[in-house]
Design a protein around this motif. Sequence first.
Motif, PDB file in Angstrom:
ATOM      1  N   SER A 125      37.415   4.009  28.441  1.00 13.06           N
ATOM      2  CA  SER A 125      36.866   5.271  28.954  1.00 13.06           C
ATOM      3  C   SER A 125      37.604   5.730  30.210  1.00 13.06           C
ATOM      4  CB  SER A 125      35.367   5.147  29.229  1.00 13.06           C
ATOM      5  OG  SER A 125      35.133   4.254  30.298  1.00 13.06           O
ATOM      6  N   LYS A 126      38.307   4.810  30.882  1.00 10.46           N
ATOM      7  CA  LYS A 126      39.114   5.153  32.057  1.00 10.46           C
ATOM      8  C   LYS A 126      40.603   5.232  31.708  1.00 10.46           C
ATOM      9  CE  LYS A 126      36.012   3.071  35.444  1.00 10.46           C
ATOM     10  NZ  LYS A 126      35.884   2.037  36.489  1.00 10.46           N
ATOM     11  N   GLY A 127      40.917   5.126  30.413  1.00  5.66           N
ATOM     12  CA  GLY A 127      42.312   5.210  29.986  1.00  5.66           C
ATOM     13  C   GLY A 127      43.104   3.952  30.295  1.00  5.66           C
ATOM     14  N   LYS A 128      42.426   2.810  30.388  1.00  5.85           N
ATOM     15  CA  LYS A 128      43.092   1.549  30.699  1.00  5.85           C
ATOM     16  C   LYS A 128      42.971   0.628  29.494  1.00  5.85           C
ATOM     17  CE  LYS A 128      42.512   1.784  35.679  1.00  5.85           C
ATOM     18  NZ  LYS A 128      42.368   0.973  36.884  1.00  5.85           N
ATOM     19  N   ILE A 129      44.128   0.210  28.970  1.00  3.09           N
ATOM     20  CA  ILE A 129      44.128  -0.668  27.801  1.00  3.09           C
ATOM     21  C   ILE A 129      44.736  -2.019  28.173  1.00  3.09           C
ATOM     22  CG2 ILE A 129      44.145   1.200  26.100  1.00  3.09           C
ATOM     23  CD1 ILE A 129      47.178   0.725  25.768  1.00  3.09           C
ATOM     24  N   ALA A 130      44.198  -3.076  27.575  1.00  7.28           N
ATOM     25  CA  ALA A 130      44.683  -4.427  27.844  1.00  7.28           C
ATOM     26  C   ALA A 130      46.079  -4.612  27.267  1.00  7.28           C
ATOM     27  CB  ALA A 130      43.736  -5.460  27.245  1.00  7.28           C
ATOM     28  N   PHE A 131      46.899  -5.368  27.980  1.00  8.87           N
ATOM     29  CA  PHE A 131      48.255  -5.638  27.515  1.00  8.87           C
ATOM     30  C   PHE A 131      48.263  -6.429  26.212  1.00  8.87           C
ATOM     31  CE2 PHE A 131      47.270  -9.402  29.959  1.00  8.87           C
ATOM     32  CZ  PHE A 131      47.953 -10.441  29.337  1.00  8.87           C
ATOM     33  N   THR A 132      47.132  -7.026  25.853  1.00 13.39           N
ATOM     34  CA  THR A 132      47.020  -7.784  24.610  1.00 13.39           C
ATOM     35  C   THR A 132      46.608  -6.909  23.424  1.00 13.39           C
ATOM     36  OG1 THR A 132      44.736  -8.334  25.186  1.00 13.39           O
ATOM     37  CG2 THR A 132      46.443  -9.938  25.799  1.00 13.39           C
ATOM     38  N   SER A 133      46.284  -5.632  23.681  1.00 12.51           N
ATOM     39  CA  SER A 133      45.811  -4.745  22.609  1.00 12.51           C
ATOM     40  C   SER A 133      46.966  -4.354  21.683  1.00 12.51           C
ATOM     41  CB  SER A 133      45.170  -3.482  23.198  1.00 12.51           C
ATOM     42  OG  SER A 133      46.170  -2.659  23.778  1.00 12.51           O
ATOM     43  N   PRO A 134      46.657  -4.041  20.438  1.00 15.63           N
ATOM     44  CA  PRO A 134      47.707  -3.635  19.501  1.00 15.63           C
ATOM     45  C   PRO A 134      48.501  -2.413  19.982  1.00 15.63           C
ATOM     46  CG  PRO A 134      45.701  -4.162  18.306  1.00 15.63           C
ATOM     47  CD  PRO A 134      45.353  -4.182  19.765  1.00 15.63           C
ATOM     48  N   LEU A 135      47.827  -1.429  20.575  1.00 10.87           N
ATOM     49  CA  LEU A 135      48.540  -0.248  21.064  1.00 10.87           C
ATOM     50  C   LEU A 135      49.507  -0.622  22.180  1.00 10.87           C
ATOM     51  CD1 LEU A 135      49.189   2.735  21.150  1.00 10.87           C
ATOM     52  CD2 LEU A 135      47.146   3.076  22.564  1.00 10.87           C
ATOM     53  N   ALA A 136      49.065  -1.431  23.130  1.00 13.79           N
ATOM     54  CA  ALA A 136      49.954  -1.850  24.225  1.00 13.79           C
ATOM     55  C   ALA A 136      51.159  -2.603  23.680  1.00 13.79           C
ATOM     56  CB  ALA A 136      49.196  -2.711  25.224  1.00 13.79           C
ATOM     57  N   LYS A 137      50.932  -3.477  22.724  1.00 15.72           N
ATOM     58  CA  LYS A 137      52.043  -4.241  22.127  1.00 15.72           C
ATOM     59  C   LYS A 137      53.037  -3.312  21.447  1.00 15.72           C
ATOM     60  CE  LYS A 137      49.503  -8.535  21.480  1.00 15.72           C
ATOM     61  NZ  LYS A 137      48.939  -9.484  20.516  1.00 15.72           N
ATOM     62  N   ALA A 138      52.537  -2.248  20.805  1.00 15.34           N
ATOM     63  CA  ALA A 138      53.428  -1.284  20.140  1.00 15.34           C
ATOM     64  C   ALA A 138      54.233  -0.475  21.160  1.00 15.34           C
ATOM     65  CB  ALA A 138      52.615  -0.349  19.246  1.00 15.34           C
ATOM     66  N   LEU A 139      53.670  -0.280  22.355  1.00 14.50           N
ATOM     67  CA  LEU A 139      54.322   0.542  23.378  1.00 14.50           C
ATOM     68  C   LEU A 139      55.345  -0.217  24.231  1.00 14.50           C
ATOM     69  CD1 LEU A 139      51.202   2.518  24.648  1.00 14.50           C
ATOM     70  CD2 LEU A 139      53.132   3.449  23.338  1.00 14.50           C
ATOM     71  N   ILE A 140      55.159  -1.519  24.389  1.00 13.72           N
ATOM     72  CA  ILE A 140      56.024  -2.313  25.272  1.00 13.72           C
ATOM     73  C   ILE A 140      57.503  -2.132  24.896  1.00 13.72           C
ATOM     74  CG2 ILE A 140      56.642  -4.696  25.950  1.00 13.72           C
ATOM     75  CD1 ILE A 140      54.050  -3.715  27.265  1.00 13.72           C
ATOM     76  N   ASP A 141      58.328  -1.941  25.910  1.00 17.11           N
ATOM     77  CA  ASP A 141      59.794  -1.781  25.827  1.00 17.11           C
ATOM     78  C   ASP A 141      60.241  -0.390  25.376  1.00 17.11           C
ATOM     79  OD1 ASP A 141      60.267  -4.383  26.732  1.00 17.11           O
ATOM     80  OD2 ASP A 141      60.284  -5.197  24.698  1.00 17.11           O
ATOM     81  N   LYS A 142      59.291   0.510  25.090  1.00 13.54           N
ATOM     82  CA  LYS A 142      59.672   1.869  24.689  1.00 13.54           C
ATOM     83  C   LYS A 142      60.072   2.677  25.919  1.00 13.54           C
ATOM     84  CE  LYS A 142      58.613   1.433  20.304  1.00 13.54           C
ATOM     85  NZ  LYS A 142      59.248   0.245  19.856  1.00 13.54           N
ATOM     86  N   LYS A 143      60.882   3.730  25.685  1.00 11.41           N
ATOM     87  CA  LYS A 143      61.333   4.627  26.748  1.00 11.41           C
ATOM     88  C   LYS A 143      60.910   6.047  26.401  1.00 11.41           C
ATOM     89  CE  LYS A 143      65.244   1.763  27.965  1.00 11.41           C
ATOM     90  NZ  LYS A 143      66.625   1.680  28.346  1.00 11.41           N
ATOM     91  N   VAL A 144      61.005   6.942  27.374  1.00  8.51           N
ATOM     92  CA  VAL A 144      60.676   8.346  27.144  1.00  8.51           C
ATOM     93  C   VAL A 144      61.537   8.862  25.993  1.00  8.51           C
ATOM     94  CG1 VAL A 144      60.762  10.679  28.117  1.00  8.51           C
ATOM     95  CG2 VAL A 144      59.903   8.783  29.499  1.00  8.51           C
ATOM     96  N   GLY A 145      60.884   9.571  25.063  1.00  8.74           N
ATOM     97  CA  GLY A 145      61.576  10.121  23.906  1.00  8.74           C
ATOM     98  C   GLY A 145      61.503   9.235  22.677  1.00  8.74           C
ATOM     99  N   GLU A 146      61.132   7.980  22.853  1.00  6.67           N
ATOM    100  CA  GLU A 146      61.026   7.074  21.712  1.00  6.67           C
ATOM    101  C   GLU A 146      59.636   7.151  21.088  1.00  6.67           C
ATOM    102  OE1 GLU A 146      64.318   3.727  22.930  1.00  6.67           O
ATOM    103  OE2 GLU A 146      62.212   3.163  23.082  1.00  6.67           O
ATOM    104  N   LYS A 147      59.533   6.632  19.878  1.00  6.02           N
ATOM    105  CA  LYS A 147      58.270   6.612  19.154  1.00  6.02           C
ATOM    106  C   LYS A 147      57.743   5.182  19.085  1.00  6.02           C
ATOM    107  CE  LYS A 147      59.361  10.517  16.095  1.00  6.02           C
ATOM    108  NZ  LYS A 147      58.811  11.482  16.998  1.00  6.02           N
TER     109      LYS A 147
END
Length: 167
Positions: A125-147
């Motif tokens: 609800s505060k826009g904070k996700i755990a680094f262990t969450s599936p979304l966080a794992k999908a985002l790690i190492d991405k850069k602006v412009g990447e999917k």
Amino acid sequence: MSRGFVKEDDQEEVPMVPPRADLPEGITNYVTQVGMDELLAERQMLLDERNNLDSANEKERRIASNHIKAKLQLLDARIATAKVVNLQDQPQDEIRFGATVKLKVGATKKVQTFQIVGVDEANISKGKIAFTSPLAKALIDKKVGEKAVLKLARGENVFDVLEIVYK
């Protein structure tokens, strides 16, 4: 003394304390400085609560004290294993722990912002996700412009990385 000589009324209730947020075995307990400050504030609040217990009913005070003690044990274990990550040391152009990221969701115009934080600090609800969450794992190492692709049971969600900020 044998349990046979103890009256029913003298038996203490074992406090039921819900577990803290899940941190898988063997995973480092990363926290932001804000997350560590929140853990320490929670600890102080529990200590204050324990010190201010009403002593009118001795049995109720003991039960409440045991409950707080159990919560403190879980919290102290979490604090002892916490590793504060300095956000300024993170690569500022990549998504890593502590990053606040702005994402465009799929083909829609919907934009969402999330910060990747420790498991105790996570609060969707505060826009904070755990680094262990599936979304966080999908985002790690991405850069602006990447999917980033989050695979779901019924397909997948694609997120376009619009912005990365460490604050």
